[in-house]
Design an enzyme around this catalytic site. Structure first.
Site, PDB file in Angstrom:
ATOM      1  CB  THR A 188      -0.749  -0.020   1.282  1.00  0.00           C
ATOM      2  OG1 THR A 188      -2.045   0.983   1.133  1.00  0.00           O
ATOM      3  CG2 THR A 188      -0.096   0.180   2.681  1.00  0.00           C
TER       4      THR A 188
ATOM      5  N   GLY B 276      -2.156   6.668   5.755  1.00  0.00           N
ATOM      6  CA  GLY B 276      -2.965   6.404   7.210  1.00  0.00           C
ATOM      7  C   GLY B 276      -2.796   4.657   7.506  1.00  0.00           C
TER       8      GLY B 276
ATOM      9  CG  ASP C  46      -9.197  -5.024   0.353  1.00  0.00           C
ATOM     10  OD1 ASP C  46      -9.105  -3.944  -0.058  1.00  0.00           O
ATOM     11  OD2 ASP C  46     -10.542  -5.331   0.101  1.00  0.00           O
TER      12      ASP C  46
ATOM     13  CG  PHE D 111      -7.133   7.050   7.654  1.00  0.00           C
ATOM     14  CD1 PHE D 111      -7.604   6.336   6.702  1.00  0.00           C
ATOM     15  CD2 PHE D 111      -6.465   6.658   8.713  1.00  0.00           C
ATOM     16  CE1 PHE D 111      -7.142   4.938   6.659  1.00  0.00           C
ATOM     17  CE2 PHE D 111      -6.123   5.323   8.731  1.00  0.00           C
ATOM     18  CZ  PHE D 111      -6.336   4.621   7.823  1.00  0.00           C
TER      19      PHE D 111
ATOM     20  CE1 TYR E 229     -16.970   6.283   3.517  1.00  0.00           C
ATOM     21  CE2 TYR E 229     -15.196   4.514   3.568  1.00  0.00           C
ATOM     22  CZ  TYR E 229     -16.199   5.456   2.824  1.00  0.00           C
ATOM     23  OH  TYR E 229     -16.422   5.187   1.561  1.00  0.00           O
TER      24      TYR E 229
END
Length: 195
Positions: free
Chosen positions: A7, A11, A70, A152, A154
């Site tokens: 990734t 965050g 994920d 970060f 939601y």
């Protein structure tokens, strides 16, 4: 042991580094050019494996350990949406704020002020001879307003079970204890210790 994260999400990188202090943790983009990974799996687990396998292959180093996560939020009143589409809920080039406000609007459009919801994190670990996945969950309530500046994604609209503040309002220490990703990472650490 060096862990390479599949990734470049700052965050996520920060959170995983924080939770895996006894490992050297580097985002794959520190080692090679970023490239597009098509996440076409039907579940969080499938997409985590797709990312981890793609980065493992691209690094071309059989001694590397790649970790991919994920994760996303599923809202009951929206039949589990956005789910695996959480990161691109408001469209391909949407940012965290766009996604947040689209989700708030979609819950309001159902005539609801809040809804039961949960976060899922699937973590895939890929090495030259093993593929493992683990999961973590966090349950709570999705609101139709954003509260707090922390976290970060939601976080400003999600109240974890047993609390009256959103993840955007809670301090990092509390959040770390509750987080779906930290629960999954605790299990991932057990897998890593047995590699």
């Amino acid at each position: 042991m060096k862990l390479v994260l599949a990734t470049s999400n700052k965050g996520k990188v920060r959170e995983i580094k924080e939770l895996c202090k006894d490992y050297e943790v580097v985002p794959y983009t520190d080692l090679i050019e970023p490239f597009e990974i098509v996440e076409d799996g039907a579940t969080f687990k499938e997409n985590a494996l797709i990312k981890a396998r793609a980065v493992y292959k691209a690094l071309n180093d059989e001694d590397v350990v790649v970790i991919a996560d994920d994760s996303g939020i599923s809202v009951d009143v929206l039949d589990g949406a956005p789910g695996i589409y959480s990161a691109r809920y408001a469209g391909e080039n949407a940012n965290d704020k766009d996604n947040l406000y689209k989700l708030i609007d979609d819950i309001k459009a159902k005539g609801a002020e809040f809804s039961p919801a949960h976060y899922t994190a699937a973590i895939a670990i890929v090495t030259k001879d093993k593929e493992k996945t683990v999961h973590g969950w966090m349950y709570g309530t999705a609101l139709t307003q954003a509260r707090g500046e922390g976290g970060f994604g939601y976080d400003p609209m999600f109240i974890p079970q047993g609390f009256d503040k959103t993840l955007g309002e809670l301090n990092d220490e509390v959040k770390k204890e509750l987080s779906h990703r930290s629960k999954a990472l605790k299990l991932a650490r057990v897998v890593l210790q047995n590699l």
